[in-house]
Scaffold this motif. Structure first.
Motif, short mmCIF file in Angstrom:
data_model
loop_
_atom_site.label_atom_id
_atom_site.label_comp_id
_atom_site.label_asym_id
_atom_site.label_seq_id
_atom_site.Cartn_x
_atom_site.Cartn_y
_atom_site.Cartn_z
N GLN A 87 0.98 -1.45 -0.10
CA GLN A 87 0.14 -0.03 -0.03
C GLN A 87 0.87 1.26 0.12
O GLN A 87 1.52 1.50 1.01
CB GLN A 87 -0.88 0.13 0.99
CG GLN A 87 -1.94 1.23 1.21
CD GLN A 87 -2.59 1.21 2.51
OE1 GLN A 87 -2.48 0.26 3.26
NE2 GLN A 87 -3.43 2.23 2.76
N THR A 88 1.13 1.77 -1.16
CA THR A 88 1.70 3.02 -1.33
C THR A 88 1.61 3.88 -0.19
O THR A 88 0.31 4.43 0.12
CB THR A 88 1.56 3.57 -2.27
OG1 THR A 88 1.84 2.75 -3.61
CG2 THR A 88 2.51 4.91 -2.86
N GLY A 89 2.72 4.62 0.48
CA GLY A 89 2.39 5.44 1.68
C GLY A 89 2.16 4.88 2.76
O GLY A 89 2.30 5.68 3.92
N ALA A 90 2.04 3.43 3.16
CA ALA A 90 1.72 3.01 4.37
C ALA A 90 2.78 2.82 5.31
O ALA A 90 3.89 2.79 4.98
CB ALA A 90 1.04 1.60 4.11
N THR A 91 2.60 2.64 6.43
CA THR A 91 3.67 2.51 7.40
C THR A 91 4.22 1.21 7.63
O THR A 91 3.14 0.32 7.58
CB THR A 91 3.20 3.13 8.87
OG1 THR A 91 2.66 4.37 8.87
CG2 THR A 91 4.31 3.04 9.91
N VAL A 92 5.36 0.93 7.56
CA VAL A 92 5.92 -0.25 7.69
C VAL A 92 5.42 -1.08 9.21
O VAL A 92 5.34 -0.52 10.12
CB VAL A 92 7.39 -0.46 8.03
CG1 VAL A 92 7.93 -1.49 8.08
CG2 VAL A 92 7.67 0.34 6.52
N SER A 93 4.93 -2.30 9.13
CA SER A 93 4.31 -2.77 10.19
C SER A 93 4.48 -4.27 10.00
O SER A 93 4.76 -4.85 8.86
CB SER A 93 2.74 -2.69 10.39
OG SER A 93 2.11 -3.00 9.36
N ARG A 94 4.38 -4.99 11.12
CA ARG A 94 4.52 -6.64 11.41
C ARG A 94 3.37 -6.94 12.16
O ARG A 94 3.25 -6.65 13.29
CB ARG A 94 5.76 -7.08 11.67
CG ARG A 94 5.95 -8.42 11.66
CD ARG A 94 7.18 -9.02 12.26
NE ARG A 94 7.70 -10.25 12.28
CZ ARG A 94 7.13 -11.05 13.37
NH1 ARG A 94 6.67 -10.59 14.44
NH2 ARG A 94 7.74 -12.45 13.11
N ALA A 95 2.46 -8.10 11.83
CA ALA A 95 1.47 -8.64 12.36
C ALA A 95 1.62 -10.14 12.17
O ALA A 95 2.28 -10.45 11.23
CB ALA A 95 0.40 -8.09 12.10
N SER A 96 0.86 -10.79 13.22
CA SER A 96 0.53 -12.33 12.86
C SER A 96 -0.76 -12.76 12.70
O SER A 96 -1.60 -12.19 13.58
CB SER A 96 1.49 -12.97 13.92
OG SER A 96 2.80 -12.74 13.90
N ILE A 97 -1.16 -13.66 11.94
CA ILE A 97 -2.58 -14.14 11.85
C ILE A 97 -2.22 -15.69 12.02
O ILE A 97 -1.96 -16.29 11.06
CB ILE A 97 -3.16 -13.93 10.58
CG1 ILE A 97 -3.53 -12.18 10.42
CG2 ILE A 97 -4.63 -14.36 10.57
CD1 ILE A 97 -4.08 -11.66 9.16
N ASP B 186 -0.43 -18.86 12.35
CA ASP B 186 1.27 -18.99 11.80
C ASP B 186 1.62 -18.18 10.71
O ASP B 186 2.83 -18.37 10.24
CB ASP B 186 1.43 -20.67 11.50
CG ASP B 186 1.19 -21.65 12.50
OD1 ASP B 186 1.40 -20.86 13.80
OD2 ASP B 186 0.74 -22.59 12.38
N LEU B 187 0.71 -17.44 10.19
CA LEU B 187 1.13 -16.25 8.86
C LEU B 187 1.43 -15.05 9.47
O LEU B 187 1.04 -14.53 10.36
CB LEU B 187 -0.21 -16.02 8.18
CG LEU B 187 -0.02 -15.28 6.96
CD1 LEU B 187 1.05 -15.87 5.98
CD2 LEU B 187 -1.36 -14.68 6.38
N THR B 188 2.93 -14.57 9.20
CA THR B 188 3.40 -13.39 9.32
C THR B 188 2.94 -12.37 8.03
O THR B 188 3.22 -12.58 7.22
CB THR B 188 4.88 -13.81 9.36
OG1 THR B 188 5.26 -14.52 10.24
CG2 THR B 188 5.48 -12.28 9.66
N VAL B 189 2.18 -11.21 8.62
CA VAL B 189 1.77 -10.30 7.66
C VAL B 189 2.76 -9.12 7.91
O VAL B 189 2.83 -8.41 8.90
CB VAL B 189 0.23 -9.87 7.89
CG1 VAL B 189 -0.11 -9.01 6.81
CG2 VAL B 189 -0.38 -11.30 7.93
N LEU B 190 3.25 -8.73 6.58
CA LEU B 190 4.11 -7.66 6.49
C LEU B 190 3.70 -6.57 5.82
O LEU B 190 3.25 -6.72 4.46
CB LEU B 190 5.51 -7.89 6.12
CG LEU B 190 6.29 -9.20 6.73
CD1 LEU B 190 7.53 -9.60 5.93
CD2 LEU B 190 6.60 -8.85 7.94
N THR B 191 3.52 -5.44 6.10
CA THR B 191 2.83 -3.95 5.34
C THR B 191 4.15 -3.28 4.89
O THR B 191 4.90 -2.73 5.86
CB THR B 191 1.92 -3.37 6.27
OG1 THR B 191 0.77 -4.32 6.56
CG2 THR B 191 1.39 -2.37 5.32
#
Length: 427
Positions: A394-404, A406-411
């Motif tokens: 997502q252009t302009g989004a803040t870098v983040s890390r989350a978990s769902i 066992d899935l690692t979600v990186l923004t």
């Protein structure tokens, strides 16, 4: 009864008509083929000499001649004569023969977005007499560049340089170079092709993964599985000997201490095989820039895997991409075009699991409109034992890390942040 039914079908008028049409086409095919060849050889070159303005004038001339002769309309006859005279006067401007030696040279046929793409057109007068000033056209994608040739003596060389914009990822067709002769009113126009077209690949932008970001991929090699094996490199435990075990794996110290044959048992290890799935469904992205960011993310991770000589598979909803070399992969990524598709991220994850069942890690690159529920379903489609990451672009989004689960979600909001999010994933 069945034979009577077949007989009726054969004698049905529609069947007879269809059969007659097919026979007529078969008989007329040789004649129509000769007509097409003749028209292509003689009529098409003649019709291409007339410009759109020339066709408009020709239609007006025919109309005025008809009105003038049919109704004795003097003004219409005068207008028809003037139009006919203009067409006749335009003919000498396109008559003549030019003999050029033309060379189209692109300095590089593959560049990245934002890089400078330059080329040159070199024209040599190979005739034995001077050539009058003329014009050359060079199609570049949907645009056309115009070059003016001066009066050239025999053997004289003229070179023009040009720059091609590379603001967007694309395959740009450059050429063919063609010379143009036309009259001052642009009624007639004669073109001659001198070169073949060339493809210029504007590859997606990529970023180099260094430090712990590249180490994250490197550490995946040799990642042990939960499957046990009797022979491998990762020692796991000891167990009782059973007939058929390789005696080379007997642990003699434990055997001597317990008085019972004991053998080593190992964990299977596997070479890292990266699977990168890039969604091309535009409904999952907010803007076109988000889709371009996703393609650049997939290309950057893929290039790092190729540099480290890792096994790599890159897939989209349209199928797998070539990954033998970085050039092949980038060429295929350059040809990608997003579209509104029925297949969403979950379908892409299932396709990836089916295509690369032996993957050690899977990257699912998607847009901002993929919901957490869809990401959870996508992770469930990946077989157990495959480490899975989702990278939301997502252009302009803040870098983040989350978990769902066992899935690692990186923004990620811009390409330069890819190394940061991979470092966070490795932490």
């Amino acid at each position: 009864m069945s034979s009577n039914t077949t007989e009726k079908r054969r004698l049905h008028p529609a069947s007879l008509w269809s059969e007659a049409v097919s026979v007529t086409r078969m008989v007329a095919e040789p004649a129509t083929s000769r007509v097409r060849d003749w028209s292509g050889q003689w009529l098409r070159p003649a019709t291409t000499l007339i410009s759109p303005i020339g066709w408009l004038l020709l239609a007006a001339v025919v109309l005025f001649w008809f009105l003038g002769l049919a109704f004795d309309w003097v003004e219409a006859v005068v207008a028809a004569l003037v139009g006919t005279l203009l067409l006749l006067l335009a003919i000498p401007f396109i008559v003549g023969r030019s003999i050029y030696g033309v060379e189209l040279d692109l300095a590089r046929t593959r560049v990245a977005v934002g890089d400078r793409a330059v080329g040159s057109v070199e024209v040599t007068n190979i005739a034995k007499r001077p050539m009058l000033p003329a014009s050359l056209e060079l199609p570049v994608g949907s645009a056309t560049a115009l070059f003016h040739l001066p009066r050239m003596k025999p053997g004289q060389v003229h070179e023009d340089l040009f720059t091609i914009p590379t603001a967007r990822r694309a395959v740009i067709v450059v050429g063919p170079v063609r010379s143009v002769r036309e009259d001052p009113l642009n009624l007639l126009r004669r073109q001659m092709k001198w070169t073949e077209p060339e493809d210029l690949f504007v590859h997606p932008a990529t970023t180099a993964l260094v430090g712990s970001a590249s180490g994250f991929i490197r550490d995946l090699e040799g990642l042990p599985t939960r499957d046990l094996s009797n022979s491998d490199v990762s020692f796991h435990a000891l167990r009782d000997y059973v007939p058929g075990d390789d005696r080379r794996h007997i642990h003699w110290k434990t055997t001597a201490r317990t008085g019972q044959l004991m053998v080593r048992q190992f964990e299977e290890t596997r070479r890292a095989h990266l699977a990168i799935a890039v969604s091309m469904n535009t409904a999952e992205y907010g803007t076109d820039d988000d889709l371009e960011l996703a393609i650049s993310v997939g290309a950057s991770i893929g290039l790092q895997a190729i540099r480290e000589e890792r096994n790599l598979s890159v897939l989209t909803q349209f199928g797998p991409l070539r990954t033998q070399t970085g050039k092949n992969m980038l060429d295929d990524m350059t040809r990608l075009n997003g579209a509104r598709l029925r297949q969403h991220a979950v379908d892409l994850a299932r396709k990836t699991a089916d295509a690369v069942p032996n993957a050690s890690v899977a990257f699912l690159v998607v847009g901002q409109h993929v919901s957490p529920t869809q990401l959870r379903s996508a992770a469930a489609a990946i077989p157990t034992g495959i480490r899975c990451f989702a990278i939301r672009c997502q252009t302009g989004a803040t870098v983040s890390r989350a978990s769902i689960g066992d899935l690692t979600v990186l923004t990620i909001g811009k390409l330069s942040e890819l190394g940061i999010v991979l470092q966070r994933a490795a932490a």
